[in-house]
Design an enzyme around this catalytic site. Sequence first.
Site, PDB file in Angstrom:
ATOM      1  N   THR A 168       0.974  -1.524  -0.240  1.00  0.00           N
ATOM      2  CA  THR A 168       0.436   0.387  -0.026  1.00  0.00           C
ATOM      3  C   THR A 168       1.060   1.662  -0.170  1.00  0.00           C
ATOM      4  OG1 THR A 168      -1.762  -1.670   1.787  1.00  0.00           O
ATOM      5  CG2 THR A 168      -1.632   1.127   0.930  1.00  0.00           C
TER       6      THR A 168
ATOM      7  N   LYS B 250      -7.569   2.071  -3.071  1.00  0.00           N
ATOM      8  CA  LYS B 250      -7.692   1.490  -1.367  1.00  0.00           C
ATOM      9  C   LYS B 250      -7.752   2.105  -0.705  1.00  0.00           C
ATOM     10  CE  LYS B 250      -5.321  -0.678   1.348  1.00  0.00           C
ATOM     11  NZ  LYS B 250      -5.862  -2.047   2.488  1.00  0.00           N
TER      12      LYS B 250
ATOM     13  N   LYS C 294      -1.246   5.153   8.854  1.00  0.00           N
ATOM     14  CA  LYS C 294      -0.873   4.819   7.807  1.00  0.00           C
ATOM     15  C   LYS C 294      -1.675   5.212   5.922  1.00  0.00           C
ATOM     16  CE  LYS C 294       1.487   2.230   3.649  1.00  0.00           C
ATOM     17  NZ  LYS C 294       2.008   0.742   3.376  1.00  0.00           N
TER      18      LYS C 294
HETATM   19  P1  NAD Z   1       5.740  -6.481   7.175  1.00  0.00           P
HETATM   20  O1  NAD Z   1       6.485  -5.275   8.046  1.00  0.00           O
HETATM   21  O2  NAD Z   1       4.982  -7.405   8.102  1.00  0.00           O
HETATM   22  O3  NAD Z   1       6.089  -6.735   5.515  1.00  0.00           O
HETATM   23  C1  NAD Z   1       7.306  -6.233   5.705  1.00  0.00           C
HETATM   24  C2  NAD Z   1       8.604  -7.045   5.210  1.00  0.00           C
HETATM   25  O4  NAD Z   1       9.751  -6.069   4.240  1.00  0.00           O
HETATM   26  C3  NAD Z   1       9.579  -6.728   6.066  1.00  0.00           C
HETATM   27  O5  NAD Z   1       9.373  -8.248   6.634  1.00  0.00           O
HETATM   28  C4  NAD Z   1      10.434  -6.122   5.848  1.00  0.00           C
HETATM   29  O6  NAD Z   1      12.005  -6.731   6.536  1.00  0.00           O
HETATM   30  C5  NAD Z   1      10.593  -6.202   4.084  1.00  0.00           C
HETATM   31  N1  NAD Z   1      11.211  -5.700   3.830  1.00  0.00           N
HETATM   32  C6  NAD Z   1      11.342  -3.956   3.810  1.00  0.00           C
HETATM   33  N2  NAD Z   1      12.575  -3.717   2.735  1.00  0.00           N
HETATM   34  C7  NAD Z   1      13.019  -5.231   1.956  1.00  0.00           C
HETATM   35  C8  NAD Z   1      13.963  -5.014   1.208  1.00  0.00           C
HETATM   36  N3  NAD Z   1      14.525  -4.447   0.060  1.00  0.00           N
HETATM   37  N4  NAD Z   1      13.622  -6.109  -0.316  1.00  0.00           N
HETATM   38  C9  NAD Z   1      12.803  -7.507   0.529  1.00  0.00           C
HETATM   39  N5  NAD Z   1      12.162  -7.039   1.872  1.00  0.00           N
HETATM   40  C10 NAD Z   1      11.801  -5.959   2.450  1.00  0.00           C
HETATM   41  O7  NAD Z   1       3.697  -5.595   6.823  1.00  0.00           O
HETATM   42  P2  NAD Z   1       3.401  -5.698   6.455  1.00  0.00           P
HETATM   43  O8  NAD Z   1       2.116  -6.106   7.088  1.00  0.00           O
HETATM   44  O9  NAD Z   1       3.557  -7.437   5.289  1.00  0.00           O
HETATM   45  O10 NAD Z   1       2.322  -5.635   5.292  1.00  0.00           O
HETATM   46  C11 NAD Z   1       2.626  -5.354   3.646  1.00  0.00           C
HETATM   47  C12 NAD Z   1       2.032  -4.059   2.775  1.00  0.00           C
HETATM   48  O11 NAD Z   1       1.103  -4.605   2.926  1.00  0.00           O
HETATM   49  C13 NAD Z   1       2.605  -2.380   3.564  1.00  0.00           C
HETATM   50  O12 NAD Z   1       2.406  -1.851   3.028  1.00  0.00           O
HETATM   51  C14 NAD Z   1       1.011  -3.109   4.608  1.00  0.00           C
HETATM   52  O13 NAD Z   1       0.441  -0.988   4.221  1.00  0.00           O
HETATM   53  C15 NAD Z   1      -0.216  -3.365   3.429  1.00  0.00           C
HETATM   54  N6  NAD Z   1      -0.973  -4.429   4.197  1.00  0.00           N
HETATM   55  C16 NAD Z   1      -1.016  -4.746   5.693  1.00  0.00           C
HETATM   56  C17 NAD Z   1      -2.426  -5.306   5.579  1.00  0.00           C
HETATM   57  C18 NAD Z   1      -2.039  -5.714   7.412  1.00  0.00           C
HETATM   58  O14 NAD Z   1      -2.651  -6.275   7.739  1.00  0.00           O
HETATM   59  N7  NAD Z   1      -0.858  -6.146   8.099  1.00  0.00           N
HETATM   60  C19 NAD Z   1      -3.337  -5.073   5.255  1.00  0.00           C
HETATM   61  C20 NAD Z   1      -3.430  -4.434   3.902  1.00  0.00           C
HETATM   62  C21 NAD Z   1      -2.227  -3.894   3.472  1.00  0.00           C
END
Ligand code: NAD
Length: 309
Positions: A106, A181, A256
Amino acid sequence: MTDQGTSTGRIAFLGLGHMGGPMAANLVKGGHEVVGFDPFPAAADAARAHGVEVAGSAEEAAAGASVVLTMLQAGQQVLDLYRGKDGQPGLLAGAAPGTLFLDCSTINVVEAREAATAATDAGHRFVDAPVSGGVVGAEAATLTFMVGGDDADFAAIHPVLELMGKRIVHCGGHGAGQAAKVCNNMILGVSMIAVSEAFVLGEHLGLKDEVLFDVAAHASGQCWALTTNCPVPGPVPTSPANRDYQPGFSGALMAKDLKLALQAIESTGVAAQMGPLASRIYDEFAAAGGAVRDFSGIITDIRDRSSHP
Ligand code: NAD
């Protein structure tokens, strides 16, 4: 993409966190070769346990992939990976021509369009496909994907998205997925505050929560914030209010997403008032401990700030 063998081709999955981990696992279950990367060792280990081949770097994961999927927290991370930073070349420079870059993070609409331009200028394809449905939806492969991209790329990526979600909506060209979104989540943030204020007002007026729920859930106040994620315990047994507001959808993520809405409002000049106000309210909620609570916990803040009935 299908013409380049993507349906059986290798998928690079970058960002194996709360959402990315289970999404990557579902692609493996669907028969894809998935090569992932995440700098956080626990995330990489969990994905490996679900059949994801873990590479030592994003570049290594992307080598030879026909789809490069990113599931990261912020737009700048996506752009840095694509274009490189600190003198590093970035994934766009190393990928085979015509690689499909699929960003499910997102991020704001402007950054998504910037990523699309960077990818297409480098001879690749780009689709933005943010999701809703949370970790539960990621695990159960029931996510909703809001997709921005051209018709051919949408058709090509559809079979991949189907392995991770149950509703896949083509919203328009590049950035349209992020636009959908951000608009949806602005409705959600504003409506959760409205529902919570209504419950607290009802309590002060002597109404039982169950009574207000019974009326509003079948009247014009009906909405998802009320009938699915109800901020008071009792009426909807599965809502986070029944487990002391453990997320669910965290206050940090709502803050966010409302910040992204605010940026979109400012960049377009739309005369919105509720969205910016909701953004400020959720910033304060997140800063005061709500970041790790479900966003429906906003009701406890409203109650605490109200004089006693
Ligand atoms: P998260 O922080 O659990 O996962 C993100 C991952 O990316 C981390 O594990 C981090 O180490 C990794 N990362 C950072 N830099 C990197 C790189 N250069 N290469 C590879 N990996 C890298 O976050 P999340 O909860 O999985 O959310 C991910 C996205 O989904 C966000 O944009 C969030 O807004 C969106 N989202 C989350 C939810 C939810 O309920 N968690 C729901 C809908 C949308």
